[in-house]
Design a protein around this motif. Structure first.
Motif, mmCIF file in Angstrom:
data_model
loop_
_atom_site.group_PDB
_atom_site.id
_atom_site.type_symbol
_atom_site.label_atom_id
_atom_site.label_comp_id
_atom_site.label_asym_id
_atom_site.label_seq_id
_atom_site.Cartn_x
_atom_site.Cartn_y
_atom_site.Cartn_z
ATOM 1 N N HIS A 14 -51.908 21.666 9.348
ATOM 2 C CA HIS A 14 -52.774 22.811 9.081
ATOM 3 C C HIS A 14 -53.744 23.025 10.245
ATOM 4 O O HIS A 14 -53.948 24.155 10.702
ATOM 5 C CB HIS A 14 -53.535 22.554 7.780
ATOM 6 C CG HIS A 14 -54.207 23.751 7.206
ATOM 7 N ND1 HIS A 14 -55.188 23.654 6.267
ATOM 8 C CD2 HIS A 14 -54.046 25.075 7.415
ATOM 9 C CE1 HIS A 14 -55.609 24.851 5.935
ATOM 10 N NE2 HIS A 14 -54.929 25.741 6.626
ATOM 11 N N LEU A 15 -54.320 21.939 10.734
ATOM 12 C CA LEU A 15 -55.243 22.044 11.865
ATOM 13 C C LEU A 15 -54.532 22.511 13.135
ATOM 14 O O LEU A 15 -55.069 23.332 13.887
ATOM 15 C CB LEU A 15 -55.945 20.699 12.110
ATOM 16 C CG LEU A 15 -56.973 20.311 11.057
ATOM 17 C CD1 LEU A 15 -57.467 18.886 11.311
ATOM 18 C CD2 LEU A 15 -58.136 21.284 11.048
ATOM 19 N N LEU A 44 -58.465 37.653 7.611
ATOM 20 C CA LEU A 44 -57.697 38.251 6.515
ATOM 21 C C LEU A 44 -56.223 38.401 6.876
ATOM 22 O O LEU A 44 -55.343 38.156 6.042
ATOM 23 C CB LEU A 44 -58.293 39.605 6.118
ATOM 24 C CG LEU A 44 -59.656 39.545 5.432
ATOM 25 C CD1 LEU A 44 -60.197 40.960 5.215
ATOM 26 C CD2 LEU A 44 -59.582 38.782 4.115
ATOM 27 N N ALA A 45 -55.946 38.783 8.126
ATOM 28 C CA ALA A 45 -54.552 38.917 8.554
ATOM 29 C C ALA A 45 -53.850 37.561 8.559
ATOM 30 O O ALA A 45 -52.699 37.437 8.112
ATOM 31 C CB ALA A 45 -54.488 39.551 9.943
ATOM 32 N N PHE A 46 -54.533 36.529 9.041
ATOM 33 C CA PHE A 46 -53.962 35.190 9.075
ATOM 34 C C PHE A 46 -53.705 34.684 7.654
ATOM 35 O O PHE A 46 -52.640 34.130 7.358
ATOM 36 C CB PHE A 46 -54.901 34.245 9.839
ATOM 37 C CG PHE A 46 -54.312 32.899 10.119
ATOM 38 C CD1 PHE A 46 -53.287 32.750 11.032
ATOM 39 C CD2 PHE A 46 -54.794 31.770 9.472
ATOM 40 C CE1 PHE A 46 -52.748 31.492 11.295
ATOM 41 C CE2 PHE A 46 -54.260 30.516 9.734
ATOM 42 C CZ PHE A 46 -53.237 30.376 10.645
ATOM 43 N N TYR A 47 -54.672 34.905 6.772
ATOM 44 C CA TYR A 47 -54.508 34.516 5.368
ATOM 45 C C TYR A 47 -53.316 35.239 4.753
ATOM 46 O O TYR A 47 -52.461 34.613 4.113
ATOM 47 C CB TYR A 47 -55.789 34.826 4.589
ATOM 48 C CG TYR A 47 -55.631 34.791 3.091
ATOM 49 C CD1 TYR A 47 -55.259 33.623 2.442
ATOM 50 C CD2 TYR A 47 -55.856 35.925 2.320
ATOM 51 C CE1 TYR A 47 -55.117 33.591 1.056
ATOM 52 C CE2 TYR A 47 -55.726 35.896 0.944
ATOM 53 C CZ TYR A 47 -55.354 34.732 0.320
ATOM 54 O OH TYR A 47 -55.216 34.699 -1.048
ATOM 55 N N VAL A 54 -45.379 33.783 5.058
ATOM 56 C CA VAL A 54 -44.713 32.692 5.771
ATOM 57 C C VAL A 54 -44.611 31.419 4.921
ATOM 58 O O VAL A 54 -43.526 30.846 4.795
ATOM 59 C CB VAL A 54 -45.406 32.397 7.114
ATOM 60 C CG1 VAL A 54 -44.767 31.204 7.815
ATOM 61 C CG2 VAL A 54 -45.360 33.629 8.014
ATOM 62 N N GLY A 55 -45.721 30.970 4.365
ATOM 63 C CA GLY A 55 -45.715 29.742 3.562
ATOM 64 C C GLY A 55 -44.710 29.783 2.423
ATOM 65 O O GLY A 55 -43.864 28.892 2.299
ATOM 66 N N PRO A 56 -44.758 30.835 1.586
ATOM 67 C CA PRO A 56 -43.773 30.912 0.500
ATOM 68 C C PRO A 56 -42.336 31.071 1.000
ATOM 69 O O PRO A 56 -41.420 30.473 0.440
ATOM 70 C CB PRO A 56 -44.212 32.142 -0.302
ATOM 71 C CG PRO A 56 -45.670 32.282 -0.016
ATOM 72 C CD PRO A 56 -45.834 31.824 1.407
ATOM 73 N N LEU A 57 -42.124 31.863 2.058
ATOM 74 C CA LEU A 57 -40.771 32.049 2.575
ATOM 75 C C LEU A 57 -40.178 30.746 3.117
ATOM 76 O O LEU A 57 -38.985 30.499 2.981
ATOM 77 C CB LEU A 57 -40.743 33.122 3.662
ATOM 78 C CG LEU A 57 -40.877 34.565 3.174
ATOM 79 C CD1 LEU A 57 -41.035 35.519 4.358
ATOM 80 C CD2 LEU A 57 -39.690 34.966 2.321
ATOM 81 N N LEU A 58 -41.032 29.915 3.735
ATOM 82 C CA LEU A 58 -40.567 28.625 4.260
ATOM 83 C C LEU A 58 -40.525 27.547 3.178
ATOM 84 O O LEU A 58 -40.013 26.455 3.413
ATOM 85 C CB LEU A 58 -41.463 28.166 5.411
ATOM 86 C CG LEU A 58 -41.406 28.998 6.682
ATOM 87 C CD1 LEU A 58 -42.403 28.467 7.703
ATOM 88 C CD2 LEU A 58 -40.007 29.021 7.264
ATOM 89 N N VAL A 60 -43.128 25.964 2.000
ATOM 90 C CA VAL A 60 -44.129 24.923 2.232
ATOM 91 C C VAL A 60 -45.340 25.056 1.314
ATOM 92 O O VAL A 60 -46.187 24.168 1.287
ATOM 93 C CB VAL A 60 -44.586 24.880 3.713
ATOM 94 C CG1 VAL A 60 -43.441 24.510 4.618
ATOM 95 C CG2 VAL A 60 -45.214 26.195 4.133
ATOM 96 N N LYS A 61 -45.414 26.148 0.591
ATOM 97 C CA LYS A 61 -46.495 26.325 -0.374
ATOM 98 C C LYS A 61 -46.042 27.259 -1.471
ATOM 99 O O LYS A 61 -45.170 28.097 -1.248
ATOM 100 C CB LYS A 61 -47.778 26.828 0.287
ATOM 101 C CG LYS A 61 -47.738 28.252 0.762
ATOM 102 C CD LYS A 61 -49.075 28.803 1.193
ATOM 103 C CE LYS A 61 -50.148 28.952 0.184
ATOM 104 N NZ LYS A 61 -49.953 29.602 -1.068
ATOM 105 N N PRO A 62 -46.631 27.120 -2.649
ATOM 106 C CA PRO A 62 -46.286 28.049 -3.727
ATOM 107 C C PRO A 62 -46.739 29.458 -3.362
ATOM 108 O O PRO A 62 -47.706 29.634 -2.612
ATOM 109 C CB PRO A 62 -47.077 27.535 -4.933
ATOM 110 C CG PRO A 62 -47.640 26.229 -4.551
ATOM 111 C CD PRO A 62 -47.592 26.113 -3.061
ATOM 112 N N PRO A 63 -46.074 30.468 -3.888
ATOM 113 C CA PRO A 63 -46.503 31.839 -3.600
ATOM 114 C C PRO A 63 -47.948 32.073 -4.036
ATOM 115 O O PRO A 63 -48.357 31.632 -5.116
ATOM 116 C CB PRO A 63 -45.547 32.694 -4.430
ATOM 117 C CG PRO A 63 -44.375 31.819 -4.716
ATOM 118 C CD PRO A 63 -44.900 30.420 -4.751
#
Length: 96
Positions: A14-15, A44-47, A54-58, A60-63
């Motif tokens: 994450h860092l 906001l764009a990064f979030y 990206v996170g859900p598509l990969l 690596v995190k829940p939607p």
């Protein structure tokens, strides 16, 4: 529950992702950009990109749309803070 080693890997990743995004921000913006406007916009764009796409598509995190409103609010505020810190840091670095 994740082990401390797993948590270290997740937080380290994450860092690194955040540092990479900050470098891209600094390279792509002009030092005359308003810190508040560009920082909030960047955060906001990064979030949106990382938590909603990206996170859900990969996987690596829940939607994010499955999260409760307080979690979404906390993530939003954290990323606005990250964006503001990034914009302020980029402006300071450009002056040096």
């Amino acid at each position: 529950m994740a082990t401390s080693g797993e948590q270290a890997i997740v937080q380290g990743g994450h860092l690194l992702l955040s540092a990479g995004a900050a470098i891209v921000y600094a390279a792509a913006t002009d030092e005359d950009n308003d810190v508040l406007v560009s920082g909030i916009g960047f955060g906001l764009a990064f979030y949106g990109a990382m938590h909603w796409l990206v996170g859900p598509l990969l996987g690596v995190k829940p939607p994010e749309w499955d999260a409760d409103s307080s979690t979404i609010g906390l993530h939003t505020l954290n990323h606005v803070g990250f964006g503001l810190a990034t914009a302020a840091g980029a402006k300071l670095a450009a002056r040096a």
